[in-house]
Scaffold this motif. Sequence first.
Motif, PDB file in Angstrom:
ATOM      1  N   CYS A   1      -1.768   6.434  -2.932  1.00 59.25           N
ATOM      2  CA  CYS A   1      -1.728   5.899  -1.328  1.00 59.25           C
ATOM      3  C   CYS A   1      -1.263   4.823  -2.004  1.00 59.25           C
ATOM      4  CB  CYS A   1      -3.871   5.692  -2.723  1.00 59.25           C
ATOM      5  SG  CYS A   1      -4.467   7.147  -2.550  1.00 59.25           S
ATOM      6  N   LEU A   2      -1.061   4.073  -0.564  1.00 55.28           N
ATOM      7  CA  LEU A   2       0.016   3.118  -0.147  1.00 55.28           C
ATOM      8  C   LEU A   2      -0.961   2.520   0.957  1.00 55.28           C
ATOM      9  CD1 LEU A   2       3.479   4.596   0.632  1.00 55.28           C
ATOM     10  CD2 LEU A   2       2.729   4.391  -1.820  1.00 55.28           C
ATOM     11  N   LYS A   3      -0.373   0.982   0.832  1.00 57.44           N
ATOM     12  CA  LYS A   3      -0.886   0.010   1.717  1.00 57.44           C
ATOM     13  C   LYS A   3       0.175  -0.778   3.081  1.00 57.44           C
ATOM     14  CE  LYS A   3      -5.268  -1.484  -1.008  1.00 57.44           C
ATOM     15  NZ  LYS A   3      -5.515  -2.585  -1.390  1.00 57.44           N
ATOM     16  N   SER A   4       0.102  -0.904   4.198  1.00 61.19           N
ATOM     17  CA  SER A   4       0.908  -1.611   4.922  1.00 61.19           C
ATOM     18  C   SER A   4       0.412  -2.741   4.684  1.00 61.19           C
ATOM     19  CB  SER A   4       0.841  -0.973   6.618  1.00 61.19           C
ATOM     20  OG  SER A   4      -0.926  -2.261   6.971  1.00 61.19           O
ATOM     21  N   ALA A   5       1.988  -4.190   5.364  1.00 64.34           N
ATOM     22  CA  ALA A   5       2.151  -5.202   5.286  1.00 64.34           C
ATOM     23  C   ALA A   5       0.684  -6.135   5.925  1.00 64.34           C
ATOM     24  CB  ALA A   5       3.513  -6.237   5.632  1.00 64.34           C
ATOM     25  N   ALA A   6       0.272  -5.373   6.375  1.00 60.95           N
ATOM     26  CA  ALA A   6      -1.444  -6.073   7.169  1.00 60.95           C
ATOM     27  C   ALA A   6      -2.351  -5.677   5.895  1.00 60.95           C
ATOM     28  CB  ALA A   6      -1.599  -5.332   8.435  1.00 60.95           C
ATOM     29  N   GLU A   7      -3.036  -7.034   5.473  1.00 57.68           N
ATOM     30  CA  GLU A   7      -3.256  -6.967   4.026  1.00 57.68           C
ATOM     31  C   GLU A   7      -4.676  -7.059   4.071  1.00 57.68           C
ATOM     32  OE1 GLU A   7      -3.116 -11.344   2.629  1.00 57.68           O
ATOM     33  OE2 GLU A   7      -0.536 -11.404   1.941  1.00 57.68           O
TER      34      GLU A   7
ATOM     35  N   PHE B   1       3.399  -5.346  11.222  1.00 53.84           N
ATOM     36  CA  PHE B   1       3.031  -6.071   9.875  1.00 53.84           C
ATOM     37  C   PHE B   1       2.716  -3.885   9.516  1.00 53.84           C
ATOM     38  CE2 PHE B   1       1.756  -9.919   9.046  1.00 53.84           C
ATOM     39  CZ  PHE B   1       3.166 -10.581   9.304  1.00 53.84           C
ATOM     40  N   GLY B   2       2.038  -3.323  10.126  1.00 54.44           N
ATOM     41  CA  GLY B   2       1.246  -2.013  10.501  1.00 54.44           C
ATOM     42  C   GLY B   2       2.472  -1.164  10.828  1.00 54.44           C
ATOM     43  N   ARG B   3       3.501  -1.923  10.949  1.00 53.83           N
ATOM     44  CA  ARG B   3       4.684  -0.802  10.568  1.00 53.83           C
ATOM     45  C   ARG B   3       5.384  -0.518  10.019  1.00 53.83           C
ATOM     46  NH1 ARG B   3       5.071  -3.417  16.209  1.00 53.83           N
ATOM     47  NH2 ARG B   3       4.090  -1.897  17.744  1.00 53.83           N
ATOM     48  N   LEU B   4       5.168  -1.445   8.695  1.00 52.55           N
ATOM     49  CA  LEU B   4       5.589  -1.087   7.529  1.00 52.55           C
ATOM     50  C   LEU B   4       5.195  -1.798   6.408  1.00 52.55           C
ATOM     51  CD1 LEU B   4       7.383  -5.849   8.509  1.00 52.55           C
ATOM     52  CD2 LEU B   4       8.659  -3.085   8.460  1.00 52.55           C
ATOM     53  N   LEU B   5       5.378  -1.386   5.436  1.00 51.27           N
ATOM     54  CA  LEU B   5       5.025  -1.011   3.750  1.00 51.27           C
ATOM     55  C   LEU B   5       5.030  -2.622   3.439  1.00 51.27           C
ATOM     56  CD1 LEU B   5       6.726   2.114   2.498  1.00 51.27           C
ATOM     57  CD2 LEU B   5       4.320   1.357   2.819  1.00 51.27           C
ATOM     58  N   ASN B   6       3.656  -2.598   2.168  1.00 51.19           N
ATOM     59  CA  ASN B   6       3.863  -3.951   1.641  1.00 51.19           C
ATOM     60  C   ASN B   6       4.387  -3.600   0.160  1.00 51.19           C
ATOM     61  OD1 ASN B   6       2.886  -2.005  -0.531  1.00 51.19           O
ATOM     62  ND2 ASN B   6       0.659  -3.208  -0.064  1.00 51.19           N
ATOM     63  N   PRO B   7       5.677  -4.868  -0.765  1.00 58.83           N
ATOM     64  CA  PRO B   7       6.122  -4.529  -1.577  1.00 58.83           C
ATOM     65  C   PRO B   7       5.930  -3.664  -2.123  1.00 58.83           C
ATOM     66  CG  PRO B   7       5.986  -7.302  -0.412  1.00 58.83           C
ATOM     67  CD  PRO B   7       5.094  -6.384  -0.038  1.00 58.83           C
ATOM     68  N   SER B   8       4.729  -3.847  -3.091  1.00 58.49           N
ATOM     69  CA  SER B   8       4.857  -2.255  -3.728  1.00 58.49           C
ATOM     70  C   SER B   8       4.314  -1.478  -4.048  1.00 58.49           C
ATOM     71  CB  SER B   8       2.783  -3.139  -4.281  1.00 58.49           C
ATOM     72  OG  SER B   8       2.317  -2.413  -5.290  1.00 58.49           O
ATOM     73  N   SER B   9       4.358  -1.120  -2.075  1.00 50.77           N
ATOM     74  CA  SER B   9       4.087   0.389  -1.906  1.00 50.77           C
ATOM     75  C   SER B   9       5.589   0.524  -1.546  1.00 50.77           C
ATOM     76  CB  SER B   9       3.187   0.847  -0.927  1.00 50.77           C
ATOM     77  OG  SER B   9       1.594   0.237  -0.568  1.00 50.77           O
ATOM     78  N   ALA B  10       6.224  -0.251  -0.975  1.00 44.70           N
ATOM     79  CA  ALA B  10       7.435  -0.307  -0.828  1.00 44.70           C
ATOM     80  C   ALA B  10       7.937   0.555  -2.509  1.00 44.70           C
ATOM     81  CB  ALA B  10       8.072  -0.574  -0.581  1.00 44.70           C
ATOM     82  N   GLU B  11       8.475  -0.505  -3.265  1.00 40.05           N
ATOM     83  CA  GLU B  11       8.411   0.066  -4.980  1.00 40.05           C
ATOM     84  C   GLU B  11       7.525   0.707  -4.956  1.00 40.05           C
ATOM     85  OE1 GLU B  11       8.442  -2.303  -9.208  1.00 40.05           O
ATOM     86  OE2 GLU B  11       7.184  -3.235  -7.511  1.00 40.05           O
ATOM     87  N   THR B  12       6.645   1.612  -4.117  1.00 41.62           N
ATOM     88  CA  THR B  12       5.907   2.911  -5.476  1.00 41.62           C
ATOM     89  C   THR B  12       6.709   3.577  -5.653  1.00 41.62           C
ATOM     90  OG1 THR B  12       4.042   1.961  -5.392  1.00 41.62           O
ATOM     91  CG2 THR B  12       4.254   4.886  -4.968  1.00 41.62           C
ATOM     92  N   LEU B  13       6.707   4.204  -3.697  1.00 48.05           N
ATOM     93  CA  LEU B  13       7.809   5.045  -2.907  1.00 48.05           C
ATOM     94  C   LEU B  13       9.489   5.321  -4.123  1.00 48.05           C
ATOM     95  CD1 LEU B  13       7.401   5.237   0.183  1.00 48.05           C
ATOM     96  CD2 LEU B  13       6.855   6.262  -1.786  1.00 48.05           C
ATOM     97  N   GLN B  14       9.847   3.719  -4.323  1.00 48.28           N
ATOM     98  CA  GLN B  14      11.662   3.519  -4.492  1.00 48.28           C
ATOM     99  C   GLN B  14      11.367   4.315  -6.213  1.00 48.28           C
ATOM    100  OE1 GLN B  14      12.680  -0.428  -4.821  1.00 48.28           O
ATOM    101  NE2 GLN B  14      15.328   0.720  -5.082  1.00 48.28           N
ATOM    102  N   LYS B  15      10.431   4.319  -6.461  1.00 46.93           N
ATOM    103  CA  LYS B  15      10.661   4.494  -7.699  1.00 46.93           C
ATOM    104  C   LYS B  15      10.216   6.415  -8.102  1.00 46.93           C
ATOM    105  CE  LYS B  15       9.014   0.204 -10.736  1.00 46.93           C
ATOM    106  NZ  LYS B  15       7.793  -0.032 -11.396  1.00 46.93           N
ATOM    107  N   LEU B  16       9.182   6.795  -7.207  1.00 50.21           N
ATOM    108  CA  LEU B  16       9.470   8.586  -7.279  1.00 50.21           C
ATOM    109  C   LEU B  16      11.086   9.141  -7.523  1.00 50.21           C
ATOM    110  CD1 LEU B  16       7.200   9.126  -4.194  1.00 50.21           C
ATOM    111  CD2 LEU B  16       6.632   9.271  -7.021  1.00 50.21           C
ATOM    112  N   ASN B  17      11.855   7.781  -6.836  1.00 48.33           N
ATOM    113  CA  ASN B  17      13.912   8.689  -6.936  1.00 48.33           C
ATOM    114  C   ASN B  17      13.633  10.025  -6.840  1.00 48.33           C
ATOM    115  OD1 ASN B  17      16.441   8.334  -7.447  1.00 48.33           O
ATOM    116  ND2 ASN B  17      16.100   8.804  -9.621  1.00 48.33           N
ATOM    117  N   SER B  18      12.690  10.440  -5.765  1.00 47.05           N
ATOM    118  CA  SER B  18      12.274  12.449  -5.598  1.00 47.05           C
ATOM    119  C   SER B  18      13.706  12.852  -4.518  1.00 47.05           C
ATOM    120  CB  SER B  18      10.996  12.976  -5.239  1.00 47.05           C
ATOM    121  OG  SER B  18      10.769  12.135  -3.916  1.00 47.05           O
ATOM    122  N   PRO B  19      14.295  13.900  -4.978  1.00 44.86           N
ATOM    123  CA  PRO B  19      15.732  14.876  -3.918  1.00 44.86           C
ATOM    124  C   PRO B  19      15.061  14.767  -2.522  1.00 44.86           C
ATOM    125  CG  PRO B  19      14.645  16.454  -5.072  1.00 44.86           C
ATOM    126  CD  PRO B  19      13.497  14.799  -5.771  1.00 44.86           C
ATOM    127  N   PRO B  20      15.555  14.760  -1.596  1.00 42.81           N
ATOM    128  CA  PRO B  20      14.643  14.507  -0.172  1.00 42.81           C
ATOM    129  C   PRO B  20      14.251  15.896   0.664  1.00 42.81           C
ATOM    130  CG  PRO B  20      16.899  13.195   0.197  1.00 42.81           C
ATOM    131  CD  PRO B  20      17.319  13.828  -1.585  1.00 42.81           C
TER     132      PRO B  20
END
Length: 262
Positions: free
Chosen positions: A75-81, A92-111
Amino acid sequence: MNESKRNSTETDDWEPLKAFTNARIALGKTGVSIPLNESLQFRLAHAHAKDAVYSQLNVPELQAILEKTGLPVYCLKSAAENRDIYLQRPDFGRLLNPSSAETLQKLNSPPADVCLIIADGLSATAIMKNAGPVVQLLVDKVKQAGFSLAPLLIIEQGRVAITDAVGEWLRPRLAIIFIGERPGLSSFDSMGAYITYAPQPGLTDERRNCMSNIREQGLPPELAVDKLMYLIQTAFRMQLTGVALKDNNELGASTVYPQLPT
């Protein structure tokens, strides 16, 4: 003019066509105005449309439904609060907020081959009513075709192009976002699907294919999934989506899904 004639409703020649559409046609008239009942129905439809724009996802309920696919759900959120910012700042709705971007980055799963995204858009009502059965059916078809799937993503306050922000971190070969469409006066619960090959920041909407009006009174789940599978496999064969990818699949035709060479 006597009172009874002035208050009577004159029917419209298009009256028989009302059986084939929810569009506001053949309303008739009373004097020089539309009938009172039709006027009240219009106001009710307008209220439903406004409510849909401000509706909210029931994230725990939606997550529980999507977990039945057997895929992990994030469950993620955009940059629109909040909703007001979402409506005032589409970017803002086209961008991930920093926390959500970090969540995806940490997945580090193969494409994966296919990434499915579910966003509220302009009608969370549409998503709550339609996303569950469509996504479950599509996941089964994608697996049968031999394609790999990324984790499912629920994004609050998301716009279509947030697909590209997801693509930056997960790098799927193709992504589909299911999103609540702008409510109409006869379709406040309509869901759209946008397909993007090789999503990445900087793409424009001409690089996407859109499927609209996914709902029981429009394009029902089974037909929607058939058309999506056709587009998925054609996109992999052509290595593109957008204006160059045409939907030539006959609506309602039976479809077989062997994995195509890529």
